[in-house]
Design a protein around this motif. Structure first.
Motif, PDB file in Angstrom:
ATOM      1  N   PRO A 129     -19.240   5.300 -14.808  1.00  0.00           N
ATOM      2  CA  PRO A 129     -19.804   6.500 -15.450  1.00  0.00           C
ATOM      3  C   PRO A 129     -20.868   7.179 -14.611  1.00  0.00           C
ATOM      4  O   PRO A 129     -20.956   8.412 -14.590  1.00  0.00           O
ATOM      5  CB  PRO A 129     -20.417   5.964 -16.752  1.00  0.00           C
ATOM      6  CG  PRO A 129     -20.418   4.501 -16.659  1.00  0.00           C
ATOM      7  CD  PRO A 129     -19.463   4.091 -15.593  1.00  0.00           C
ATOM      8  N   LEU A 130     -21.621   6.383 -13.859  1.00  0.00           N
ATOM      9  CA  LEU A 130     -22.693   6.972 -13.059  1.00  0.00           C
ATOM     10  C   LEU A 130     -22.127   7.897 -11.983  1.00  0.00           C
ATOM     11  O   LEU A 130     -22.642   9.003 -11.765  1.00  0.00           O
ATOM     12  CB  LEU A 130     -23.518   5.857 -12.413  1.00  0.00           C
ATOM     13  CG  LEU A 130     -24.884   6.258 -11.903  1.00  0.00           C
ATOM     14  CD1 LEU A 130     -25.710   6.882 -13.030  1.00  0.00           C
ATOM     15  CD2 LEU A 130     -25.621   5.047 -11.353  1.00  0.00           C
ATOM     16  N   SER A 131     -21.031   7.480 -11.332  1.00  0.00           N
ATOM     17  CA  SER A 131     -20.513   8.358 -10.285  1.00  0.00           C
ATOM     18  C   SER A 131     -19.883   9.609 -10.901  1.00  0.00           C
ATOM     19  O   SER A 131     -19.947  10.682 -10.296  1.00  0.00           O
ATOM     20  CB  SER A 131     -19.568   7.647  -9.323  1.00  0.00           C
ATOM     21  OG  SER A 131     -18.628   6.931 -10.042  1.00  0.00           O
ATOM     22  N   ALA A 132     -19.333   9.504 -12.109  1.00  0.00           N
ATOM     23  CA  ALA A 132     -18.810  10.711 -12.769  1.00  0.00           C
ATOM     24  C   ALA A 132     -19.955  11.685 -13.060  1.00  0.00           C
ATOM     25  O   ALA A 132     -19.849  12.896 -12.786  1.00  0.00           O
ATOM     26  CB  ALA A 132     -18.105  10.329 -14.069  1.00  0.00           C
ATOM     27  N   ILE A 133     -21.050  11.170 -13.578  1.00  0.00           N
ATOM     28  CA  ILE A 133     -22.200  12.023 -13.901  1.00  0.00           C
ATOM     29  C   ILE A 133     -22.745  12.671 -12.634  1.00  0.00           C
ATOM     30  O   ILE A 133     -22.969  13.879 -12.560  1.00  0.00           O
ATOM     31  CB  ILE A 133     -23.319  11.199 -14.598  1.00  0.00           C
ATOM     32  CG1 ILE A 133     -22.843  10.745 -15.980  1.00  0.00           C
ATOM     33  CG2 ILE A 133     -24.610  11.996 -14.713  1.00  0.00           C
ATOM     34  CD1 ILE A 133     -23.739   9.731 -16.662  1.00  0.00           C
TER      35      ILE A 133
END
Ligand code: ADP
Length: 231
Positions: free
Chosen positions: A22-26
């Motif tokens: 999720p962090l890389s998507a954000i």
């Protein structure tokens, strides 16, 4: 202590991956939106923002699980038992359960005259809350979730049932294992890392009880745990 060290390394290996997705998507979407030379039409930008919001919620849930996981260390070290009843526990967690099951029909049948048990009220409350939370995650809104307690021989049995997706028989044996999820995709959507049931098991076993599940795919699940009645 050895158990805690094992827990820590298993947790780190599993969780760093779960946090990165999720962090890389954000990060990617924020980078895109921040570019000054590109003008996004508002619908596209809105879509990006919704994804950022959803992925942030996922991160939040994983972090909540981590907090619980660190609590398990405390559970492994100490359970503070006192003479009490499951109905007192239900009173303590009433608001929380109501909030968790706000989109479901919650049925509670925990008579106040059930026998006394030697329990850590907070930890047993955590077990029931975790089971109800799972029941809400894996069943349709509007369906019934029941919390019931009754005696069986020298044991007090508490049951949390739902009318949800159920658990295929081949997964039943592993469902209480740490980091185990029937369908990673389903769990990932809501950010669970598969620790809730293993925490329940640790707490119940610390009380000299057992936890088990009966389930029928497509029909629902019934999670039960036993506590020895004071003699
Ligand atoms: P998490 O909910 O974080 O994934 P848990 O340890 O609480 O972790 O549950 C492990 C897995 O057990 C879930 O991912 C799900 O596949 C299954 N499960 C738990 N509770 C239920 C339920 N009430 N109905 C169907 N499946 C469930």
């Amino acid at each position: 202590m050895l158990e805690i060290n094992k827990l820590r390394s298993a947790l780190l290996a599993n969780v760093s991956h779960e946090l990165k997705t999720p962090l890389s998507a954000i990060r990617g979407l924020a980078d895109t939106l921040v570019q000054r030379d590109v003008q996004w039409d508002s619908e596209v930008a809105q879509g990006f923002l919704s994804t950022i919001k959803r992925e942030s919620d996922t991160l939040n849930r994983i972090i909540n699980d981590l907090v619980q996981m660190s609590q398990i260390e405390a559970v492994l070290l100490s359970i503070e038992r006192q003479n009490s009843t499951v109905s007192v526990v239900m009173i303590n967690i009433k608001e929380e359960l109501r909030d968790l099951a706000k989109n479901h029909e919650l049925y509670v049948n925990v008579p106040s005259n059930l026998p006394m048990v030697d329990i850590d009220e907070v930890r047993i409350g955590q077990v029931i809350t975790n089971l109800v939370k799972n029941a809400t995650h894996f069943s349709e809104n509007g369906t019934m979730i029941s919390v019931e307690a009754a005696t069986e021989n020298d044991q007090l049995i508490t049951t949390v049932s739902d009318h949800g997706i159920g658990i295929p028989p081949e997964h039943i044996d592993r469902i209480f294992d740490r980091f185990y999820r029937v369908e990673p995709g389903v769990a990932r959507n809501r950010g669970g890392i598969g620790v809730g049931l293993s925490i329940c098991k640790t707490i119940v076993e610390k009380h000299d009880g057992n936890i088990w599940v009966q389930s029928q795919p497509g029909k629902g699940s019934k999670f039960c745990f036993s506590l020895p009645i004071d003699s």
